[in-house]
Write a protein that holds these residues in place. Structure first.
Motif, short mmCIF file in Angstrom:
data_model
loop_
_atom_site.label_atom_id
_atom_site.label_comp_id
_atom_site.label_asym_id
_atom_site.label_seq_id
_atom_site.Cartn_x
_atom_site.Cartn_y
_atom_site.Cartn_z
N PHE A 28 54.93 6.16 55.10
CA PHE A 28 54.86 6.42 53.66
C PHE A 28 55.90 5.60 52.90
O PHE A 28 55.64 5.14 51.79
CB PHE A 28 55.01 7.91 53.35
CG PHE A 28 53.72 8.65 53.45
CD1 PHE A 28 52.69 8.39 52.57
CD2 PHE A 28 53.54 9.62 54.41
CE1 PHE A 28 51.48 9.07 52.66
CE2 PHE A 28 52.35 10.31 54.51
CZ PHE A 28 51.31 10.03 53.64
N ARG A 29 57.06 5.40 53.47
CA ARG A 29 58.08 4.57 52.81
C ARG A 29 57.58 3.13 52.68
O ARG A 29 57.73 2.49 51.64
CB ARG A 29 59.39 4.59 53.60
CG ARG A 29 60.46 3.70 52.97
CD ARG A 29 61.76 3.79 53.68
NE ARG A 29 62.41 5.00 53.20
CZ ARG A 29 63.60 5.40 53.62
NH1 ARG A 29 64.24 4.72 54.53
NH2 ARG A 29 64.14 6.47 53.13
N HIS A 75 54.97 3.07 50.00
CA HIS A 75 55.64 3.17 48.70
C HIS A 75 56.19 1.80 48.29
O HIS A 75 56.02 1.37 47.15
CB HIS A 75 56.76 4.21 48.76
CG HIS A 75 57.43 4.44 47.46
ND1 HIS A 75 58.51 3.70 47.03
CD2 HIS A 75 57.16 5.34 46.47
CE1 HIS A 75 58.90 4.13 45.85
NE2 HIS A 75 58.09 5.13 45.49
N ASN A 76 56.83 1.12 49.22
CA ASN A 76 57.35 -0.21 48.91
C ASN A 76 56.22 -1.16 48.52
O ASN A 76 56.35 -1.94 47.57
CB ASN A 76 58.12 -0.79 50.09
CG ASN A 76 59.46 -0.13 50.28
OD1 ASN A 76 60.01 0.47 49.36
ND2 ASN A 76 60.00 -0.22 51.48
N VAL A 111 54.50 0.82 44.99
CA VAL A 111 55.34 1.19 43.84
C VAL A 111 56.40 0.14 43.57
O VAL A 111 56.55 -0.32 42.44
CB VAL A 111 55.97 2.59 44.05
CG1 VAL A 111 56.90 2.93 42.89
CG2 VAL A 111 54.89 3.64 44.20
N GLN A 112 57.13 -0.25 44.59
CA GLN A 112 58.19 -1.24 44.39
C GLN A 112 57.62 -2.56 43.89
O GLN A 112 58.29 -3.30 43.18
CB GLN A 112 58.99 -1.45 45.67
CG GLN A 112 59.70 -0.21 46.19
CD GLN A 112 60.74 0.33 45.23
OE1 GLN A 112 61.30 -0.38 44.42
NE2 GLN A 112 60.98 1.63 45.30
N ASN A 134 55.54 5.69 40.36
CA ASN A 134 55.88 6.76 41.30
C ASN A 134 54.94 7.94 41.14
O ASN A 134 54.46 8.51 42.13
CB ASN A 134 57.32 7.22 41.09
CG ASN A 134 58.28 6.65 42.08
OD1 ASN A 134 57.95 6.46 43.25
ND2 ASN A 134 59.47 6.36 41.63
N PHE A 187 51.48 7.20 42.52
CA PHE A 187 51.55 7.19 43.98
C PHE A 187 51.55 8.61 44.54
O PHE A 187 50.74 8.96 45.39
CB PHE A 187 52.80 6.42 44.42
CG PHE A 187 53.01 6.38 45.91
CD1 PHE A 187 52.30 5.49 46.70
CD2 PHE A 187 53.95 7.20 46.51
CE1 PHE A 187 52.50 5.43 48.07
CE2 PHE A 187 54.16 7.15 47.89
CZ PHE A 187 53.43 6.26 48.66
N HIS A 188 52.46 9.43 44.06
CA HIS A 188 52.59 10.79 44.59
C HIS A 188 51.35 11.63 44.29
O HIS A 188 50.90 12.40 45.15
CB HIS A 188 53.87 11.46 44.08
CG HIS A 188 55.10 10.86 44.68
ND1 HIS A 188 55.49 11.11 45.97
CD2 HIS A 188 56.00 9.99 44.18
CE1 HIS A 188 56.59 10.43 46.25
NE2 HIS A 188 56.92 9.75 45.18
N ILE A 203 48.64 10.59 46.74
CA ILE A 203 48.94 11.10 48.10
C ILE A 203 48.54 12.57 48.18
O ILE A 203 47.87 12.99 49.12
CB ILE A 203 50.43 10.93 48.45
CG1 ILE A 203 50.86 9.48 48.46
CG2 ILE A 203 50.77 11.62 49.78
CD1 ILE A 203 50.16 8.61 49.45
N ARG A 255 46.33 4.54 52.71
CA ARG A 255 46.58 3.18 52.23
C ARG A 255 45.27 2.51 51.84
O ARG A 255 45.17 1.87 50.79
CB ARG A 255 47.28 2.36 53.30
CG ARG A 255 47.58 0.94 52.87
CD ARG A 255 48.31 0.17 53.99
NE ARG A 255 48.61 -1.16 53.54
CZ ARG A 255 47.80 -2.20 53.70
NH1 ARG A 255 46.62 -2.05 54.29
NH2 ARG A 255 48.14 -3.38 53.25
#
Length: 112
Positions: free
Chosen positions: A55-56, A59-60, A63-64, A70, A73-74, A77, A89
């Motif tokens: 998930f990290r 997120h990258n 979102v990044q 954010n 994304f959340h 999910i 994904r």
């Protein structure tokens, strides 16, 4: 893992979760008690860690990079619910999957 390797006591695990991870003490105590008295093996918690790393990375990627906020994304999910991260994904990136799809998720250090 330090507990299972004989390096830490349950109290040291609780203190770590409170001091370094940010758990509230009652939650840390419950997590440690569940992990050590619930008959779970040492790899049980690793499953959560691998999911967190996936998930990290997602997120990258989304979102990044500015492709999503954010909140978007959340919300996605939570909306998609319980499924492998690679499937989440595919949904979040509008990836079309063939009927005979097989996983291609890679971790740092994977070859091929």
């Amino acid at each position: 893992m330090n507990y299972h390797l004989g390096k830490w006591t349950p109290q040291q695990c609780i203190d770590f979760l409170v001091d370094r991870v940010g758990f509230e003490r009652a939650n840390a105590e419950a997590e440690v008690r569940r992990s050590f008295t619930g008959g779970y093996g040492p790899l049980y918690q690793i499953g959560y860690m691998l999911g967190g790393l996936q998930f990290r990375a997602l997120h990258n990627e989304l979102v990044q990079s500015g492709k999503m906020t954010n909140i978007e994304f959340h919300n996605r999910i939570l909306y998609e619910n319980n499924m492998p991260v690679e499937m989440v994904r595919a949904l979040l990136t509008n990836q079309r999957l063939p009927e005979n799809f097989s996983t291609r998720w890679k971790f740092a250090g994977d070859i091929n």
